[in-house]
Design a protein around this motif. Structure first.
Motif, PDB file in Angstrom:
ATOM      1  N   ASP A 379       0.851  -1.185   0.000  1.00 11.83           N
ATOM      2  CA  ASP A 379       0.000   0.000   0.000  1.00 11.83           C
ATOM      3  C   ASP A 379       0.892   1.242   0.000  1.00 11.83           C
ATOM      4  O   ASP A 379       1.754   1.396   0.866  1.00 11.83           O
ATOM      5  CB  ASP A 379      -0.897   0.021   1.243  1.00 11.83           C
ATOM      6  N   LEU A 380       0.688   2.111  -0.982  1.00 14.54           N
ATOM      7  CA  LEU A 380       1.442   3.359  -1.068  1.00 14.54           C
ATOM      8  C   LEU A 380       0.519   4.528  -0.756  1.00 14.54           C
ATOM      9  O   LEU A 380      -0.640   4.545  -1.178  1.00 14.54           O
ATOM     10  CB  LEU A 380       2.032   3.549  -2.471  1.00 14.54           C
ATOM     11  N   LYS A 381       1.052   5.501  -0.030  1.00 16.70           N
ATOM     12  CA  LYS A 381       0.321   6.747   0.208  1.00 16.70           C
ATOM     13  C   LYS A 381       1.279   7.903  -0.006  1.00 16.70           C
ATOM     14  O   LYS A 381       2.337   7.970   0.638  1.00 16.70           O
ATOM     15  CB  LYS A 381      -0.267   6.802   1.615  1.00 16.70           C
ATOM     16  N   LEU A 382       0.929   8.789  -0.909  1.00 22.71           N
ATOM     17  CA  LEU A 382       1.699  10.004  -1.150  1.00 22.71           C
ATOM     18  C   LEU A 382       0.877  11.180  -0.660  1.00 22.71           C
ATOM     19  O   LEU A 382      -0.251  11.399  -1.134  1.00 22.71           O
ATOM     20  CB  LEU A 382       2.008  10.153  -2.640  1.00 22.71           C
ATOM     21  N   ARG A 383       1.421  11.929   0.280  1.00 17.69           N
ATOM     22  CA  ARG A 383       0.722  13.099   0.808  1.00 17.69           C
ATOM     23  C   ARG A 383       1.610  14.326   0.592  1.00 17.69           C
ATOM     24  O   ARG A 383       2.751  14.364   1.044  1.00 17.69           O
ATOM     25  CB  ARG A 383       0.406  12.939   2.289  1.00 17.69           C
ATOM     26  N   ILE A 384       1.064  15.284  -0.145  1.00 10.38           N
ATOM     27  CA  ILE A 384       1.760  16.543  -0.372  1.00 10.38           C
ATOM     28  C   ILE A 384       0.904  17.665   0.197  1.00 10.38           C
ATOM     29  O   ILE A 384      -0.238  17.858  -0.230  1.00 10.38           O
ATOM     30  CB  ILE A 384       2.032  16.777  -1.869  1.00 10.38           C
ATOM     31  N   GLU A 385       1.464  18.363   1.170  1.00 12.87           N
ATOM     32  CA  GLU A 385       0.734  19.439   1.833  1.00 12.87           C
ATOM     33  C   GLU A 385       1.615  20.681   1.850  1.00 12.87           C
ATOM     34  O   GLU A 385       2.694  20.675   2.442  1.00 12.87           O
ATOM     35  CB  GLU A 385       0.358  19.026   3.253  1.00 12.87           C
ATOM     36  N   ASN A 386       1.149  21.718   1.164  1.00 18.38           N
ATOM     37  CA  ASN A 386       1.926  22.961   1.044  1.00 18.38           C
ATOM     38  C   ASN A 386       3.350  22.687   0.566  1.00 18.38           C
ATOM     39  O   ASN A 386       4.332  23.191   1.121  1.00 18.38           O
ATOM     40  CB  ASN A 386       1.932  23.711   2.382  1.00 18.38           C
ATOM     41  N   GLN A 388       5.165  20.142   0.908  1.00 17.73           N
ATOM     42  CA  GLN A 388       5.904  19.221   1.769  1.00 17.73           C
ATOM     43  C   GLN A 388       5.491  17.804   1.414  1.00 17.73           C
ATOM     44  O   GLN A 388       4.317  17.467   1.473  1.00 17.73           O
ATOM     45  CB  GLN A 388       5.619  19.500   3.250  1.00 17.73           C
ATOM     46  N   VAL A 389       6.443  16.971   1.034  1.00 20.05           N
ATOM     47  CA  VAL A 389       6.166  15.647   0.489  1.00 20.05           C
ATOM     48  C   VAL A 389       6.450  14.569   1.529  1.00 20.05           C
ATOM     49  O   VAL A 389       7.520  14.555   2.154  1.00 20.05           O
ATOM     50  CB  VAL A 389       7.034  15.383  -0.761  1.00 20.05           C
ATOM     51  N   LYS A 390       5.507  13.647   1.689  1.00 21.96           N
ATOM     52  CA  LYS A 390       5.721  12.471   2.529  1.00 21.96           C
ATOM     53  C   LYS A 390       5.191  11.246   1.797  1.00 21.96           C
ATOM     54  O   LYS A 390       4.077  11.267   1.268  1.00 21.96           O
ATOM     55  CB  LYS A 390       5.026  12.612   3.891  1.00 21.96           C
ATOM     56  N   LEU A 391       6.002  10.185   1.763  1.00 24.24           N
ATOM     57  CA  LEU A 391       5.614   8.935   1.126  1.00 24.24           C
ATOM     58  C   LEU A 391       5.578   7.840   2.185  1.00 24.24           C
ATOM     59  O   LEU A 391       6.541   7.666   2.940  1.00 24.24           O
ATOM     60  CB  LEU A 391       6.607   8.565   0.018  1.00 24.24           C
ATOM     61  N   TYR A 392       4.464   7.108   2.228  1.00 30.38           N
ATOM     62  CA  TYR A 392       4.288   6.010   3.170  1.00 30.38           C
ATOM     63  C   TYR A 392       4.199   4.700   2.389  1.00 30.38           C
ATOM     64  O   TYR A 392       3.546   4.632   1.342  1.00 30.38           O
ATOM     65  CB  TYR A 392       3.018   6.185   4.000  1.00 30.38           C
ATOM     66  N   ASN A 394       3.092   0.813   3.187  1.00 30.43           N
ATOM     67  CA  ASN A 394       2.431  -0.038   4.193  1.00 30.43           C
ATOM     68  C   ASN A 394       2.291   0.708   5.525  1.00 30.43           C
ATOM     69  O   ASN A 394       2.653   0.195   6.598  1.00 30.43           O
ATOM     70  CB  ASN A 394       3.190  -1.352   4.383  1.00 30.43           C
ATOM     71  N   SER A 395       1.794   1.955   5.413  1.00 30.94           N
ATOM     72  CA  SER A 395       1.458   2.813   6.561  1.00 30.94           C
ATOM     73  C   SER A 395       2.683   3.327   7.317  1.00 30.94           C
ATOM     74  O   SER A 395       2.541   4.015   8.328  1.00 30.94           O
ATOM     75  CB  SER A 395       0.531   2.086   7.547  1.00 30.94           C
ATOM     76  N   LYS A 396       3.896   3.042   6.842  1.00 28.88           N
ATOM     77  CA  LYS A 396       5.105   3.507   7.500  1.00 28.88           C
ATOM     78  C   LYS A 396       5.776   4.573   6.650  1.00 28.88           C
ATOM     79  O   LYS A 396       5.993   4.384   5.462  1.00 28.88           O
ATOM     80  CB  LYS A 396       6.070   2.344   7.719  1.00 28.88           C
ATOM     81  N   GLU A 397       6.089   5.726   7.291  1.00 27.55           N
ATOM     82  CA  GLU A 397       6.743   6.788   6.536  1.00 27.55           C
ATOM     83  C   GLU A 397       8.108   6.317   6.048  1.00 27.55           C
ATOM     84  O   GLU A 397       8.954   5.892   6.835  1.00 27.55           O
ATOM     85  CB  GLU A 397       6.910   8.038   7.396  1.00 27.55           C
ATOM     86  N   ALA A 398       8.312   6.401   4.722  1.00 28.01           N
ATOM     87  CA  ALA A 398       9.551   5.905   4.127  1.00 28.01           C
ATOM     88  C   ALA A 398      10.426   7.016   3.570  1.00 28.01           C
ATOM     89  O   ALA A 398      11.644   6.860   3.472  1.00 28.01           O
ATOM     90  CB  ALA A 398       9.219   4.909   3.006  1.00 28.01           C
ATOM     91  N   PHE A 399       9.807   8.142   3.213  1.00 29.17           N
ATOM     92  CA  PHE A 399      10.569   9.156   2.482  1.00 29.17           C
ATOM     93  C   PHE A 399       9.864  10.496   2.632  1.00 29.17           C
ATOM     94  O   PHE A 399       8.627  10.560   2.695  1.00 29.17           O
ATOM     95  CB  PHE A 399      10.655   8.754   0.997  1.00 29.17           C
ATOM     96  N   LYS A 400      10.666  11.592   2.662  1.00 32.03           N
ATOM     97  CA  LYS A 400      10.072  12.915   2.651  1.00 32.03           C
ATOM     98  C   LYS A 400      11.035  13.903   2.017  1.00 32.03           C
ATOM     99  O   LYS A 400      12.247  13.723   2.041  1.00 32.03           O
ATOM    100  CB  LYS A 400       9.686  13.371   4.055  1.00 32.03           C
ATOM    101  N   THR A 401      10.484  14.950   1.431  1.00 34.54           N
ATOM    102  CA  THR A 401      11.269  16.019   0.834  1.00 34.54           C
ATOM    103  C   THR A 401      10.360  17.236   0.704  1.00 34.54           C
ATOM    104  O   THR A 401       9.223  17.232   1.202  1.00 34.54           O
ATOM    105  CB  THR A 401      11.860  15.598  -0.535  1.00 34.54           C
ATOM    106  N   GLN A 402      10.826  18.262   0.019  1.00 32.47           N
ATOM    107  CA  GLN A 402      10.018  19.450  -0.229  1.00 32.47           C
ATOM    108  C   GLN A 402      10.491  20.115  -1.509  1.00 32.47           C
ATOM    109  O   GLN A 402      11.587  19.840  -2.001  1.00 32.47           O
ATOM    110  CB  GLN A 402      10.109  20.430   0.934  1.00 32.47           C
ATOM    111  N   TYR A 403       9.653  20.970  -2.050  1.00 31.61           N
ATOM    112  CA  TYR A 403      10.008  21.695  -3.271  1.00 31.61           C
ATOM    113  C   TYR A 403       9.417  23.090  -3.191  1.00 31.61           C
ATOM    114  O   TYR A 403       8.682  23.421  -2.240  1.00 31.61           O
ATOM    115  CB  TYR A 403       9.498  20.945  -4.516  1.00 31.61           C
ATOM    116  N   ASN A 404       9.718  23.937  -4.189  1.00 28.24           N
ATOM    117  CA  ASN A 404       9.302  25.339  -4.134  1.00 28.24           C
ATOM    118  C   ASN A 404       8.319  25.745  -5.224  1.00 28.24           C
ATOM    119  O   ASN A 404       7.446  26.570  -4.986  1.00 28.24           O
ATOM    120  CB  ASN A 404      10.544  26.245  -4.216  1.00 28.24           C
TER     121      ASN A 404
END
Length: 437
Positions: A379-386, A388-392, A394-404
């Motif tokens: 199960d993949l979940k990509l959440r981008i808020e303002n 700010q990038v977070k990729l989960y 199997n419900s576990k945060e695996a990766f994060k970054t940000q862009y402009n």
């Protein structure tokens, strides 16, 4: 021979060196120097390296401290003496000399080191001259860099030449017709132009060509760039929509064509997949490495900088032509795109991602966070808020970054799977308006 080694054993040079050595010994322990063994010199070498960032081997230290007996006393160079002085709290050897003068017992006067010979003066003058010349060269170089005029030719081209696509929107396949629009004088040869069409292909063009075409084969939103001397000066878009989910295959190292998989109602399948027989019927040698591109490209009002995407993905099991079992997810925006690839941990050299202007690949960066075996599904979940990038995974945060830079509204999705895989329950929702894809 070093001029200092010619001094007598009791000269002022060695008296001050002995004082320094004694202070060093006192700082690291109570054992007298005469009782030191090899392990003590090894220990001092490590302590000096950590405190001063200068490495002196135990053999060098033995020579300095008089442990290694030679016909003439070894007197170290200034950089080495500076390191010893710093170790016991002085800024350099000169400060140590100043604060630890040698007093003549008979006269009570401070003894001074012998005057420098004319030869020494000459050597030091030569060194100073070399330093001065190097300084002048450095200052000149910095001045040239700071005062250099910008490439006015490139600036004028950026103002005067634009890339225009006459028919940027359509279905797949699509022959996009381009032209270069020029306004005003051109300060350089038009042969320095090329176009990166955004699908991995680049072509040289010039202003004498009234029109030129490019054939797009897979649904998506592309961002062709006009390059001048390999530098981007303008960009456009080509938008190829699909009425529903479509499947098109491509074969590694076969850059001449793609292979549409002609199946009905692909979007109604649960999960969404194509079979090896259907891929073979499309003309693909399934013993080779191939990819299936599942695309659904249509405009939305979902904010590409504030959304959440969830999907269950399973890549190919181990089979001929597939070793890394990767899956790449593309989210197309009006102005740019988000892309990330999940791949087996042992293959992360091929991992990559792009979130607007933030682009990285595993050949140059540590992307182990994107290493995961999807052959049994995840199960993949990509959440981008303002932005700010977070990729989960199997419900576990695996990766994060940000862009402009904003990518605008979401204009479609593509999922590329190596070999035969599937996906299901793909949902995209705007975090504010709750609009869904």
């Amino acid at each position: 021979m070093n001029r200092y080694s010619e001094q007598a054993e009791n000269s002022i040079f060695f008296q001050q060196l002995d004082i320094c050595c004694q202070k060093v010994a006192e700082q690291i322990g109570e054992k007298p120097i005469s009782d030191w063994t090899n392990s003590d010199y090894v220990r001092l070498s490590g302590l000096l390296s950590r405190k001063t960032s200068i490495h002196l081997s135990e053999s060098t230290l033995k020579r300095i401290f008089g442990k290694s007996k030679t016909s003439t006393r070894y007197y170290p160079q200034k950089a080495t003496r500076d390191a010893l002085a710093k170790f016991i709290g002085y800024r350099d050897w000169y400060e140590f000399e100043f604060k630890n003068p040698i007093i003549d017992v008979k006269t009570g006067l401070v003894q001074k080191a012998p005057a420098k010979t004319p030869e020494t003066h000459k050597q030091e003058s030569n060194k100073k001259m070399l330093y001065f010349i190097a300084f002048i060269v450095l200052v000149t170089f910095i001045a040239i860099v700071l005062l250099r005029k910008p490439d006015t030719g490139t600036d004028l081209f950026a103002q005067n030449v634009k890339l225009k696509c006459i028919n940027p929107e359509g279905l797949t396949p699509h022959s996009a017709i381009f032209k270069l629009d020029a306004a005003g004088p051109l300060p350089d040869s038009s042969s320095n132009f090329s176009v990166d069409f955004g699908d991995g292909k680049i072509k040289k063009v010039n202003l004498s060509d009234s029109l030129f075409n490019h054939y797009y084969e897979i649904p998506g939103r592309y961002y062709p760039m006009l390059l001048y001397k390999k530098r981007p000066i303008d960009t456009g878009y080509v938008y190829l929509q699909s009425k529903t989910w479509s499947a098109i295959t491509s074969v590694m190292q076969d850059t001449t064509r793609v292979y549409p998989v002609l199946v009905k109602d692909l979007g109604l399948r649960t999960p969404i997949t194509v079979s090896a027989r259907e891929v073979y019927s499309a003309g693909v040698d399934t013993n080779r490495t191939f990819f299936v591109h599942f695309s659904h490209v249509r405009p939305t009002n979902i904010n590409g900088d504030n959304f959440e995407l969830t999907v269950h993905v399973a890549s190919s099991e181990n089979r001929a032509g597939v070793r890394c079992s990767q899956a790449d997810l593309f989210i197309y925006g009006e102005k740019d795109k988000h892309v990330f690839g999940i791949i087996k941990p042992e293959c992360v050299a091929w991992a990559h991602y792009q979130f607007s202007e933030d682009v990285k690949d595993g050949a140059k960066y540590d992307l182990r966070a994107l290493g995961h075996d999807l052959s049994t599904g995840a199960d993949l979940k990509l959440r981008i808020e303002n932005k700010q990038v977070k990729l989960y995974i199997n419900s576990k945060e695996a990766f994060k970054t940000q862009y402009n830079k904003s990518i605008g509204k979401i204009m479609g999705v593509k999922l590329t799977i190596a070999g035969i895989g599937y996906f299901e329950n793909l949902h995209i929702s705007d975090l504010k308006t709750k609009e869904t894809f």
